[in-house]
Design an enzyme around this catalytic site. Structure first.
Site, PDB file in Angstrom:
ATOM      1  N   ARG A 159      37.453  37.152  39.191  1.00 21.86           N
ATOM      2  CA  ARG A 159      37.652  38.572  39.521  1.00 21.86           C
ATOM      3  C   ARG A 159      37.096  38.901  40.896  1.00 21.86           C
ATOM      4  NH1 ARG A 159      34.506  41.511  36.037  1.00 21.86           N
ATOM      5  NH2 ARG A 159      33.448  39.585  35.535  1.00 21.86           N
ATOM      6  N   ASN A 213      38.813  41.290  32.968  1.00 22.11           N
ATOM      7  CA  ASN A 213      38.871  40.278  31.913  1.00 22.11           C
ATOM      8  C   ASN A 213      39.499  40.878  30.667  1.00 22.11           C
ATOM      9  OD1 ASN A 213      37.587  38.331  33.445  1.00 22.11           O
ATOM     10  ND2 ASN A 213      35.599  38.620  32.492  1.00 22.11           N
TER      11      ASN A 213
END
Length: 90
Positions: free
Chosen positions: A19, A37
């Site tokens: 990320r 996520n």
């Protein structure tokens, strides 16, 4: 003309800095959106901005950081929306 693309990224993409990698690439390209996520181990990504910049970051996403292993990315176009900044969350 700005665009938005939404992607679901499969593989080893959680717990490996994925990320943050996407956030850095997106901010560098001047894009907004998010990388989150999902409970099933995938990461969802939204990239909004200039089409050429979105395409460039899509390529980055397909490779991921060295510690990741991207198996598949399923992209779809989304209606353009003004999104403030680029955010990540767990």
């Amino acid at each position: 003309m700005p665009i938005c693309r939404y992607g679901l990224v499969s593989g080893r993409v959680q717990g490996v800095g994925f990320r943050q990698f996407v956030q850095t690439a997106a901010r560098r390209a001047g894009l907004s959106g998010f990388a989150h996520n999902l409970p099933d181990g995938r990461v969802e990504v939204l990239l909004c901005g200039d089409e050429a910049a979105v395409q460039a970051v899509q390529t980055d996403v397909a490779h991921g950081p060295p510690s990741s292993r991207v198996v598949e990315v399923a992209w779809e176009d989304r209606p353009y929306a003004e999104v403030e900044g680029f955010k990540t969350s767990r």
